[in-house]
Scaffold this motif. Structure first.
Motif, short mmCIF file in Angstrom:
data_model
loop_
_atom_site.label_atom_id
_atom_site.label_comp_id
_atom_site.label_asym_id
_atom_site.label_seq_id
_atom_site.Cartn_x
_atom_site.Cartn_y
_atom_site.Cartn_z
N LEU A 131 41.53 42.70 38.00
CA LEU A 131 40.85 41.56 38.71
C LEU A 131 40.72 40.61 37.60
CD1 LEU A 131 39.93 40.66 41.55
CD2 LEU A 131 37.63 41.57 40.74
N PHE A 132 41.17 39.15 37.77
CA PHE A 132 40.94 38.34 36.92
C PHE A 132 40.20 37.31 37.34
CE2 PHE A 132 44.97 39.90 35.27
CZ PHE A 132 44.89 39.88 33.91
N VAL A 133 39.06 37.02 36.69
CA VAL A 133 38.04 36.02 37.33
C VAL A 133 38.06 34.67 36.58
CG1 VAL A 133 35.60 35.66 37.77
CG2 VAL A 133 36.60 37.92 37.90
N ARG A 134 38.17 33.60 37.14
CA ARG A 134 38.26 32.09 36.53
C ARG A 134 37.53 31.19 37.03
NH1 ARG A 134 42.50 32.07 32.95
NH2 ARG A 134 44.10 33.60 33.34
N VAL A 154 38.55 42.52 34.85
CA VAL A 154 37.90 43.95 35.53
C VAL A 154 39.14 44.85 35.59
CG1 VAL A 154 36.38 45.13 37.32
CG2 VAL A 154 36.00 42.67 36.68
N THR A 155 38.97 46.22 35.30
CA THR A 155 40.10 47.22 35.60
C THR A 155 39.17 48.23 35.73
OG1 THR A 155 42.16 47.82 35.12
CG2 THR A 155 40.44 47.82 33.27
N GLY A 157 36.87 56.71 36.43
CA GLY A 157 36.83 55.88 37.78
C GLY A 157 35.69 54.79 37.60
N CYS A 158 35.14 54.45 36.25
CA CYS A 158 34.14 53.58 36.18
C CYS A 158 34.85 52.00 36.14
CB CYS A 158 33.60 53.71 35.06
SG CYS A 158 32.41 55.17 34.91
N TYR A 159 34.31 50.98 36.54
CA TYR A 159 34.62 49.74 36.37
C TYR A 159 34.55 49.51 34.76
CZ TYR A 159 34.17 49.13 41.08
OH TYR A 159 34.07 49.22 42.69
N LEU A 160 35.77 48.79 34.34
CA LEU A 160 35.66 48.35 32.80
C LEU A 160 35.62 46.66 32.96
CD1 LEU A 160 38.42 50.88 31.67
CD2 LEU A 160 36.05 51.13 31.54
N VAL A 161 34.80 46.24 32.32
CA VAL A 161 34.24 44.81 32.39
C VAL A 161 34.53 44.24 31.18
CG1 VAL A 161 32.96 42.87 33.51
CG2 VAL A 161 32.85 45.11 34.46
N SER A 162 35.55 43.27 30.96
CA SER A 162 35.65 42.34 29.78
C SER A 162 35.28 40.80 29.90
CB SER A 162 37.12 42.52 29.09
OG SER A 162 37.16 41.70 28.09
N VAL A 163 34.09 40.62 29.38
CA VAL A 163 33.57 38.96 29.51
C VAL A 163 33.67 38.51 28.08
CG1 VAL A 163 31.60 37.62 30.09
CG2 VAL A 163 32.09 39.80 31.21
N ILE A 188 29.35 39.91 35.57
CA ILE A 188 29.90 38.51 35.43
C ILE A 188 29.10 37.23 35.58
CG2 ILE A 188 31.61 37.41 36.68
CD1 ILE A 188 33.18 40.15 37.05
N LEU A 189 28.14 37.43 36.64
CA LEU A 189 27.36 36.41 37.10
C LEU A 189 26.27 36.15 35.95
CD1 LEU A 189 27.30 37.01 40.76
CD2 LEU A 189 28.75 35.36 39.67
#
Length: 105
Positions: A51-54, A64-65, A71-77, A96-97
């Motif tokens: 998931l790409f957030v722009r 996000v993957t 099974g965890c969310y992996l978030v790169s900011v 993200i927010l």
């Protein structure tokens, strides 16, 4: 893979409610082998969706993957503290927010 798609859709829904644009990318690897016959032999490999957030200007805010084993969310900011993990979609949306400390978003 379907459970990963549903999990990312939950995050996408939360981000949409907050006015944030995101899109999901599903990558498929296809390897074709010629056997001399009329049809090649193929192998398909499905990759974990992302998931790409722009931002409105098109800048990448986050990626996000899903962890295939955990099974965890992996978030790169970008500009954050590196790869972060979360168990719930609400936690992902919060990561993200929330702007990074000392930075702007």
């Amino acid at each position: 893979m379907e459970e990963f798609n549903r999990a990312l859709a939950n995050v996408q829904r939360l981000l949409k409610d907050a006015g944030i644009h995101s899109y999901s990318v599903r990558t498929v690897g296809l390897k074709l082998l010629g056997s001399g016959g009329p049809y090649p032999i193929g192998h398909i490999r499905w990759h974990v969706p992302e998931l790409f957030v722009r931002s409105d200007a098109g800048w990448l805010i986050a990626t996000v993957t899903m962890g295939t084993r955990s099974g965890c969310y992996l978030v790169s900011v970008p500009g954050g503290t590196g790869l972060q993990t979360a168990r719930e979609p609400e936690q992902v949306a919060h990561l993200i927010l929330t702007p990074p400390p000392g930075g702007t978003s």
